[in-house]
Design a protein around this motif. Structure first.
Motif, PDB file in Angstrom:
ATOM      1  N   PRO A 138       0.801  -1.233   0.000  1.00 56.51           N
ATOM      2  CA  PRO A 138       0.000   0.000   0.000  1.00 56.51           C
ATOM      3  C   PRO A 138       0.835   1.286   0.000  1.00 56.51           C
ATOM      4  O   PRO A 138       0.360   2.328  -0.451  1.00 56.51           O
ATOM      5  CB  PRO A 138      -0.834  -0.104   1.285  1.00 56.51           C
ATOM      6  N   ALA A 139       2.074   1.212   0.453  1.00 56.23           N
ATOM      7  CA  ALA A 139       2.935   2.407   0.432  1.00 56.23           C
ATOM      8  C   ALA A 139       3.161   2.890  -0.996  1.00 56.23           C
ATOM      9  O   ALA A 139       3.379   4.078  -1.229  1.00 56.23           O
ATOM     10  CB  ALA A 139       4.277   2.100   1.092  1.00 56.23           C
ATOM     11  N   LEU A 140       3.080   1.977  -1.956  1.00 55.10           N
ATOM     12  CA  LEU A 140       3.311   2.337  -3.351  1.00 55.10           C
ATOM     13  C   LEU A 140       2.128   3.056  -3.982  1.00 55.10           C
ATOM     14  O   LEU A 140       2.295   3.762  -4.965  1.00 55.10           O
ATOM     15  CB  LEU A 140       3.623   1.086  -4.176  1.00 55.10           C
ATOM     16  N   THR A 141       0.948   2.879  -3.440  1.00 49.76           N
ATOM     17  CA  THR A 141      -0.244   3.475  -4.030  1.00 49.76           C
ATOM     18  C   THR A 141      -0.556   4.834  -3.437  1.00 49.76           C
ATOM     19  O   THR A 141      -1.419   5.534  -3.936  1.00 49.76           O
ATOM     20  CB  THR A 141      -1.468   2.553  -3.865  1.00 49.76           C
ATOM     21  N   ARG A 142       0.152   5.209  -2.392  1.00 48.36           N
ATOM     22  CA  ARG A 142      -0.055   6.539  -1.815  1.00 48.36           C
ATOM     23  C   ARG A 142       0.509   7.565  -2.773  1.00 48.36           C
ATOM     24  O   ARG A 142       1.620   7.440  -3.252  1.00 48.36           O
ATOM     25  CB  ARG A 142       0.649   6.646  -0.471  1.00 48.36           C
ATOM     26  N   THR A 143      -0.278   8.562  -3.022  1.00 46.60           N
ATOM     27  CA  THR A 143       0.229   9.606  -3.913  1.00 46.60           C
ATOM     28  C   THR A 143       1.081  10.558  -3.099  1.00 46.60           C
ATOM     29  O   THR A 143       0.650  11.100  -2.099  1.00 46.60           O
ATOM     30  CB  THR A 143      -0.920  10.368  -4.597  1.00 46.60           C
ATOM     31  N   ALA A 144       2.275  10.720  -3.546  1.00 43.14           N
ATOM     32  CA  ALA A 144       3.195  11.643  -2.886  1.00 43.14           C
ATOM     33  C   ALA A 144       2.859  13.054  -3.322  1.00 43.14           C
ATOM     34  O   ALA A 144       2.418  13.289  -4.438  1.00 43.14           O
ATOM     35  CB  ALA A 144       4.628  11.303  -3.269  1.00 43.14           C
ATOM     36  N   ALA A 145       3.079  13.986  -2.416  1.00 43.64           N
ATOM     37  CA  ALA A 145       2.852  15.393  -2.764  1.00 43.64           C
ATOM     38  C   ALA A 145       3.827  15.775  -3.853  1.00 43.64           C
ATOM     39  O   ALA A 145       5.007  15.439  -3.786  1.00 43.64           O
ATOM     40  CB  ALA A 145       3.065  16.263  -1.533  1.00 43.64           C
ATOM     41  N   PRO A 146       3.350  16.458  -4.882  1.00 36.55           N
ATOM     42  CA  PRO A 146       4.266  16.847  -5.954  1.00 36.55           C
ATOM     43  C   PRO A 146       5.346  17.782  -5.431  1.00 36.55           C
ATOM     44  O   PRO A 146       5.095  18.607  -4.568  1.00 36.55           O
ATOM     45  CB  PRO A 146       3.374  17.542  -6.978  1.00 36.55           C
ATOM     46  N   ALA A 147       6.522  17.615  -5.950  1.00 41.77           N
ATOM     47  CA  ALA A 147       7.640  18.466  -5.554  1.00 41.77           C
ATOM     48  C   ALA A 147       7.457  19.846  -6.171  1.00 41.77           C
ATOM     49  O   ALA A 147       6.919  19.971  -7.266  1.00 41.77           O
ATOM     50  CB  ALA A 147       8.943  17.851  -6.030  1.00 41.77           C
ATOM     51  N   PRO A 148       7.877  20.869  -5.470  1.00 41.97           N
ATOM     52  CA  PRO A 148       7.773  22.203  -6.034  1.00 41.97           C
ATOM     53  C   PRO A 148       8.614  22.300  -7.303  1.00 41.97           C
ATOM     54  O   PRO A 148       9.714  21.758  -7.366  1.00 41.97           O
ATOM     55  CB  PRO A 148       8.337  23.107  -4.944  1.00 41.97           C
ATOM     56  N   THR A 149       8.078  22.985  -8.293  1.00 43.05           N
ATOM     57  CA  THR A 149       8.796  23.097  -9.559  1.00 43.05           C
ATOM     58  C   THR A 149       9.291  24.513  -9.819  1.00 43.05           C
ATOM     59  O   THR A 149       9.900  24.758 -10.836  1.00 43.05           O
ATOM     60  CB  THR A 149       7.899  22.666 -10.735  1.00 43.05           C
ATOM     61  N   GLY A 150       9.013  25.408  -8.915  1.00 48.49           N
ATOM     62  CA  GLY A 150       9.452  26.789  -9.099  1.00 48.49           C
ATOM     63  C   GLY A 150      10.953  26.898  -8.998  1.00 48.49           C
ATOM     64  O   GLY A 150      11.638  25.987  -8.558  1.00 48.49           O
ATOM     65  N   PRO A 151      11.479  28.033  -9.394  1.00 46.16           N
ATOM     66  CA  PRO A 151      12.929  28.197  -9.347  1.00 46.16           C
ATOM     67  C   PRO A 151      13.436  28.186  -7.910  1.00 46.16           C
ATOM     68  O   PRO A 151      12.793  28.723  -7.013  1.00 46.16           O
ATOM     69  CB  PRO A 151      13.152  29.557 -10.007  1.00 46.16           C
ATOM     70  N   ALA A 152      14.548  27.528  -7.712  1.00 44.11           N
ATOM     71  CA  ALA A 152      15.169  27.504  -6.390  1.00 44.11           C
ATOM     72  C   ALA A 152      15.883  28.832  -6.180  1.00 44.11           C
ATOM     73  O   ALA A 152      16.349  29.452  -7.127  1.00 44.11           O
ATOM     74  CB  ALA A 152      16.155  26.351  -6.296  1.00 44.11           C
ATOM     75  N   ARG A 153      15.958  29.254  -4.943  1.00 45.42           N
ATOM     76  CA  ARG A 153      16.653  30.498  -4.644  1.00 45.42           C
ATOM     77  C   ARG A 153      18.151  30.246  -4.602  1.00 45.42           C
ATOM     78  O   ARG A 153      18.605  29.199  -4.221  1.00 45.42           O
ATOM     79  CB  ARG A 153      16.190  31.053  -3.307  1.00 45.42           C
ATOM     80  N   GLY A 154      18.899  31.210  -4.980  1.00 49.53           N
ATOM     81  CA  GLY A 154      20.350  31.080  -4.940  1.00 49.53           C
ATOM     82  C   GLY A 154      20.887  30.341  -6.150  1.00 49.53           C
ATOM     83  O   GLY A 154      20.177  30.096  -7.114  1.00 49.53           O
ATOM     84  N   ARG A 155      22.103  29.984  -6.061  1.00 57.41           N
ATOM     85  CA  ARG A 155      22.790  29.324  -7.172  1.00 57.41           C
ATOM     86  C   ARG A 155      22.566  27.819  -7.108  1.00 57.41           C
ATOM     87  O   ARG A 155      22.683  27.221  -6.058  1.00 57.41           O
ATOM     88  CB  ARG A 155      24.272  29.640  -7.042  1.00 57.41           C
TER      89      ARG A 155
END
Length: 160
Positions: A138-155
């Motif tokens: 069942p751990a495989l069927t849990r939908t993970a929160a999407p990762a943020p896709t915005g620009p990261a701050r800094g270099r």
């Protein structure tokens, strides 16, 4: 690369630091980066497998306590799968790479579950039921929160 190395070691840094990449980087660079991503994923998965194997050995060493400890051990194993599941759906990874790591994760977890069920095949019914009721899958069927896709701050450094 430092994010990938940390992920492979078992650290959970903000996923937004894994910059999206695709073929626009150039075939060689994209291939090299994909290899680093796959290596980090496999390192993390290997760590999960090692921890799960240790937990399984402890359960088998104390069968009288296994029925009561098993749900806690398997809940912890499922929790440790969360970062791997989230990685398989990270929007910054090319679709074919996401599919590849998701397939690998699914095969590994299915194999671990089968191994656990096989190890209790001759055990008392209570233990066999506890294994089935606390499945890893069942751990495989849990939908993970999407990762943020915005620009990261800094270099951001893509390759070291």
């Amino acid at each position: 690369m430092s994010w990938l190395a940390a992920f492979g070691r078992g650290e959970d840094l903000p996923a937004g630091h894994l910059a999206p990449f695709d073929a626009e980087l150039g075939a060689q660079l994209a291939e090299r980066l994909a290899r680093h991503v796959a290596d980090a994923f496999h390192d993390r998965l290997r760590r999960w497998q090692e921890a799960f194997s240790r937990d399984q050995q402890l359960l088998l060493a104390q069968p009288e306590r296994a029925v009561t400890v098993l749900p806690v051990v398997l809940a912890d194993a499922r929790k440790r799968l969360s970062p791997l599941v989230a990685f398989t759906v990270h929007p910054g990874l090319p679709a074919d790479l996401r599919t590849s790591v998701a397939d690998t994760l699914r095969e590994t977890i299915s194999s671990a579950q089968r191994s656990l069920e096989d190890s209790v095949r001759d055990a008392p019914v209570e233990l066999r039921n506890a294994v089935r009721q606390n499945s890893l899958e069942p751990a495989l069927t849990r939908t993970a929160a999407p990762a943020p896709t915005g620009p990261a701050r800094g270099r951001r450094v893509i390759l070291d």
